[in-house]
Scaffold this active site. Structure first.
Site, PDB file in Angstrom:
ATOM      1  N   ASP A  78       0.055  -2.179  -0.265  1.00 57.63           N
ATOM      2  CA  ASP A  78      -1.158  -1.575   0.297  1.00 57.63           C
ATOM      3  C   ASP A  78      -0.936  -1.113   1.734  1.00 57.63           C
ATOM      4  O   ASP A  78      -1.485  -0.091   2.167  1.00 57.63           O
ATOM      5  CB  ASP A  78      -2.323  -2.562   0.243  1.00 57.63           C
ATOM      6  CG  ASP A  78      -2.762  -2.874  -1.174  1.00 57.63           C
ATOM      7  OD1 ASP A  78      -2.640  -1.988  -2.036  1.00 57.63           O
ATOM      8  OD2 ASP A  78      -3.213  -4.009  -1.416  1.00 57.63           O
ATOM      9  N   LYS A  79      -0.141  -1.868   2.489  1.00 59.16           N
ATOM     10  CA  LYS A  79       0.140  -1.471   3.869  1.00 59.16           C
ATOM     11  C   LYS A  79       1.088  -0.287   3.936  1.00 59.16           C
ATOM     12  O   LYS A  79       1.009   0.532   4.852  1.00 59.16           O
ATOM     13  CB  LYS A  79       0.716  -2.657   4.643  1.00 59.16           C
ATOM     14  CG  LYS A  79      -0.338  -3.636   5.118  1.00 59.16           C
ATOM     15  CD  LYS A  79      -1.119  -3.047   6.267  1.00 59.16           C
ATOM     16  CE  LYS A  79      -2.602  -3.090   6.002  1.00 59.16           C
ATOM     17  NZ  LYS A  79      -3.377  -2.224   6.869  1.00 59.16           N
TER      18      LYS A  79
ATOM     19  N   GLU B 264      -5.782   9.702   1.102  1.00 55.41           N
ATOM     20  CA  GLU B 264      -5.552   8.482   0.332  1.00 55.41           C
ATOM     21  C   GLU B 264      -4.134   8.510  -0.230  1.00 55.41           C
ATOM     22  O   GLU B 264      -3.629   9.567  -0.625  1.00 55.41           O
ATOM     23  CB  GLU B 264      -6.552   8.372  -0.819  1.00 55.41           C
ATOM     24  CG  GLU B 264      -8.008   8.568  -0.428  1.00 55.41           C
ATOM     25  CD  GLU B 264      -8.528   7.503   0.514  1.00 55.41           C
ATOM     26  OE1 GLU B 264      -7.932   6.406   0.557  1.00 55.41           O
ATOM     27  OE2 GLU B 264      -9.517   7.767   1.199  1.00 55.41           O
TER      28      GLU B 264
ATOM     29  N   LYS C 281       3.585 -11.910   2.821  1.00 51.90           N
ATOM     30  CA  LYS C 281       2.198 -12.305   3.072  1.00 51.90           C
ATOM     31  C   LYS C 281       2.211 -13.649   3.806  1.00 51.90           C
ATOM     32  O   LYS C 281       3.114 -14.461   3.616  1.00 51.90           O
ATOM     33  CB  LYS C 281       1.407 -12.441   1.767  1.00 51.90           C
ATOM     34  CG  LYS C 281       1.335 -11.191   0.926  1.00 51.90           C
ATOM     35  CD  LYS C 281       0.563 -11.400  -0.360  1.00 51.90           C
ATOM     36  CE  LYS C 281      -0.929 -11.380  -0.119  1.00 51.90           C
ATOM     37  NZ  LYS C 281      -1.696 -11.361  -1.394  1.00 51.90           N
TER      38      LYS C 281
ATOM     39  N   PHE D   8      10.963 -14.274  -5.130  1.00 49.46           N
ATOM     40  CA  PHE D   8      10.246 -13.058  -4.713  1.00 49.46           C
ATOM     41  C   PHE D   8      11.287 -11.989  -4.372  1.00 49.46           C
ATOM     42  O   PHE D   8      11.446 -11.595  -3.235  1.00 49.46           O
ATOM     43  CB  PHE D   8       9.360 -13.377  -3.499  1.00 49.46           C
ATOM     44  CG  PHE D   8       8.374 -12.306  -3.110  1.00 49.46           C
ATOM     45  CD1 PHE D   8       8.310 -11.081  -3.763  1.00 49.46           C
ATOM     46  CD2 PHE D   8       7.489 -12.533  -2.058  1.00 49.46           C
ATOM     47  CE1 PHE D   8       7.404 -10.111  -3.392  1.00 49.46           C
ATOM     48  CE2 PHE D   8       6.567 -11.570  -1.671  1.00 49.46           C
ATOM     49  CZ  PHE D   8       6.527 -10.352  -2.335  1.00 49.46           C
TER      50      PHE D   8
ATOM     51  N   ASP E 148       4.118  -4.166  -7.217  1.00 50.85           N
ATOM     52  CA  ASP E 148       2.670  -4.040  -7.360  1.00 50.85           C
ATOM     53  C   ASP E 148       2.257  -2.707  -6.747  1.00 50.85           C
ATOM     54  O   ASP E 148       2.769  -2.321  -5.692  1.00 50.85           O
ATOM     55  CB  ASP E 148       1.966  -5.193  -6.641  1.00 50.85           C
ATOM     56  CG  ASP E 148       0.489  -5.303  -6.982  1.00 50.85           C
ATOM     57  OD1 ASP E 148       0.043  -4.601  -7.911  1.00 50.85           O
ATOM     58  OD2 ASP E 148      -0.215  -6.078  -6.318  1.00 50.85           O
TER      59      ASP E 148
ATOM     60  N   LYS F 160      -6.871  -3.449   2.239  1.00 50.18           N
ATOM     61  CA  LYS F 160      -6.673  -4.665   3.042  1.00 50.18           C
ATOM     62  C   LYS F 160      -7.561  -4.617   4.293  1.00 50.18           C
ATOM     63  O   LYS F 160      -7.119  -4.874   5.402  1.00 50.18           O
ATOM     64  CB  LYS F 160      -5.204  -4.810   3.428  1.00 50.18           C
ATOM     65  CG  LYS F 160      -4.327  -5.235   2.268  1.00 50.18           C
ATOM     66  CD  LYS F 160      -4.614  -6.659   1.840  1.00 50.18           C
ATOM     67  CE  LYS F 160      -3.826  -7.091   0.618  1.00 50.18           C
ATOM     68  NZ  LYS F 160      -4.353  -6.501  -0.629  1.00 50.18           N
TER      69      LYS F 160
ATOM     70  N   LYS G  64      -8.063   8.344   7.907  1.00 55.31           N
ATOM     71  CA  LYS G  64      -9.258   9.061   8.346  1.00 55.31           C
ATOM     72  C   LYS G  64      -9.127   9.512   9.793  1.00 55.31           C
ATOM     73  O   LYS G  64      -8.719   8.734  10.655  1.00 55.31           O
ATOM     74  CB  LYS G  64     -10.493   8.174   8.197  1.00 55.31           C
ATOM     75  CG  LYS G  64     -10.764   7.749   6.763  1.00 55.31           C
ATOM     76  CD  LYS G  64     -11.922   6.771   6.665  1.00 55.31           C
ATOM     77  CE  LYS G  64     -12.119   6.339   5.215  1.00 55.31           C
ATOM     78  NZ  LYS G  64     -13.188   5.323   5.074  1.00 55.31           N
TER      79      LYS G  64
ATOM     80  N   LYS H 160     -14.653  10.422  11.387  1.00 59.08           N
ATOM     81  CA  LYS H 160     -15.170   9.499  10.388  1.00 59.08           C
ATOM     82  C   LYS H 160     -15.573   8.197  11.089  1.00 59.08           C
ATOM     83  O   LYS H 160     -14.729   7.476  11.608  1.00 59.08           O
ATOM     84  CB  LYS H 160     -14.117   9.194   9.324  1.00 59.08           C
ATOM     85  CG  LYS H 160     -13.999  10.230   8.214  1.00 59.08           C
ATOM     86  CD  LYS H 160     -13.412  11.532   8.665  1.00 59.08           C
ATOM     87  CE  LYS H 160     -13.094  12.441   7.477  1.00 59.08           C
ATOM     88  NZ  LYS H 160     -12.607  13.761   7.942  1.00 59.08           N
TER      89      LYS H 160
ATOM     90  N   ASP I 276     -16.490   5.440   9.944  1.00 54.89           N
ATOM     91  CA  ASP I 276     -15.874   4.230   9.389  1.00 54.89           C
ATOM     92  C   ASP I 276     -14.799   3.727  10.335  1.00 54.89           C
ATOM     93  O   ASP I 276     -14.641   2.510  10.515  1.00 54.89           O
ATOM     94  CB  ASP I 276     -15.229   4.529   8.030  1.00 54.89           C
ATOM     95  CG  ASP I 276     -16.218   4.467   6.888  1.00 54.89           C
ATOM     96  OD1 ASP I 276     -17.288   3.877   7.071  1.00 54.89           O
ATOM     97  OD2 ASP I 276     -15.913   5.006   5.818  1.00 54.89           O
TER      98      ASP I 276
END
Length: 405
Positions: free
Chosen positions: A18-19, A44, A176, A250, A258, A265, A285, A289, A291
């Site tokens: 995700d990062k 995105e 993580k 791992f 994934d 996040k 963004k 924006k 947000d």
């Protein structure tokens, strides 16, 4: 307000899928803003095994105008994306900066959104969307951030630095962390539990075909050293529960292990669950924006309230409507720790910073290619560096003190 409790926050590394997506999206933001400070970007990113996909709406002079790409623009975008993945460190069979398949599905911004947001002769620049945004600060740490999140970030930042420098060559990019602290009288006093899951080279594990106990001990001793050196002296005790790669192995990580998506996040990006979140992501963004920009200014104001000694904790909420410049509401909560009435702060703060999208962008100098560094290890609690992290400055302290005196 409870004074004694146990609280937990987590962080993820720059190599978390995700990062990776967040950093790619902010790479596009920075690239476009470097060409056109008034560019509009909503980018995105999806990452998975040997694939990166971009989607979203854009407008940028010299890059994408009147529905067409400028010569060389598509190649420059792809090169920037690959450079970001290379910097993170992905050179694996399942995700390699040089060989992943790349798809660019960016297209022009909606004319109807542009009509509502753009500044005109008879109206100010409007907010890029409706929504609520929160800012928070607490005196738990020098950066005025929640301690659980602060240490979660620092653990992974240290590991990433050691990986890049070669000090910990057995580490791979995905990781993580999770920090659980005991609070007594509102102050963090010791670590109850610490969790680190880190991608590693073959063999540094206790399970699987490549398992090698001696190699695992090297990884375990290294991570244990990072934990004890990162947290304050005495926080890690014999009673602290420490879990290092609790799944057993791992080796498969990042987008190959994934899928990653921009904006997934947001609690890691903000306050680790210690404060509310309005729900909108930041990365990908441009600063019209709200947000992003209004969340930044809310943090800026909350941090200055705490830095001025007007509260030990402060939460600020702002709300906006698409196409409308001024915020619909300003709310301040000092959680029973304030020395000034919240209503007074609600009156004073908008006088110090104009809380329109344009006012925020001008005050914090947001129309610049400054965002990719914010896309990993938190948007808040960072040290201001020139034009970077301007929302972390405490330059309103004296004005605030004078305004409420």
């Amino acid at each position: 307000m409870r004074s004694s409790y146990i609280f937990t926050s987590e962080s993820v590394s720059e190599g978390h899928p995700d990062k990776v997506a967040d950093q790619i999206s902010d790479t596009i933001v920075d690239l476009f803003l470097s060409k056109d400070p008034e560019a509009r970007i909503a980018c995105e990113t999806l990452t998975t095994t040997n694939l990166v996909v971009l989607a979203g709406e854009i407008r940028c002079k010299g890059v994408y105008e009147n529905g067409a790409w400028a010569d060389g623009a598509l190649a420059e975008i792809e090169a920037a994306v690959r450079a970001t993945v290379r910097r993170i460190g992905y050179e694996q069979s399942g995700f390699h900066w040089e060989s992943f398949t790349f798809e660019n599905n960016l297209h022009g911004q909606s004319a109807e959104i542009a009509m509502g947001v753009d500044e005109g002769s008879n109206k100010d620049e409007g907010a890029g969307d409706q929504g609520i945004m929160f800012g928070y600060a607490t005196d738990e740490t020098p950066g005025l951030m929640p301690a659980t999140l602060y240490y979660s970030h620092k653990i992974l930042e240290t590991m990433a630095a050691d990986r890049h420098s070669g000090k910990a060559p057995f580490l791979e990019p995905d990781a993580k962390s999770q920090v659980t602290l005991q609070y007594e009288n509102g102050v963090p006093t010791r670590a109850v539990a610490l969790v680190v899951s880190t991608q590693h080279k073959a063999g540094y594990c206790l399970q699987g075909d490549n398992a090698d106990a001696a190699k695992y001990d090297v990884l375990k001793d290294y991570v244990t050293g990072v934990l004890t050196s990162t947290l304050p002296e005495g926080f890690v005790t014999d009673e602290t529960k420490v879990y290092i790669n609790p799944t057993g192995a791992f080796e498969i990580g990042g987008p190959d292990g994934d899928a990653g998506v921009t904006g997934r996040k947001i609690i890691v990006d903000t306050y680790g669950g210690a404060a509310p979140h309005g729900g909108g992501a930041f990365s990908g963004k441009d600063p019209t924006k709200v947000d992003r920009s209004a969340a930044y200014v809310a943090r800026y104001l909350a941090k200055n309230v705490v830095a001025a000694g007007l509260a030990k904790r402060c939460t600020i909420q702002l709300s906006y409507a698409i196409g409308i410049a001024e915020p619909l509401s300003v709310y301040v909560d000092t959680h029973g720790t304030g020395t000034v009435e919240e209503a007074k702060l609600e009156q004073v703060l908008p006088q110090l910073v104009r809380l329109t999208p344009k006012g925020i962008r001008q005050h914090l100098k947001l129309n610049a290619p400054i965002y990719v560094k914010s896309a990993a290890y938190g948007h808040f609690g960072r040290e201001p560096e020139g034009d970077l992290f301007t929302w972390e400055k405490t330059d309103l302290v004296e004005q605030l003190k004078a305004a409420v005196a």
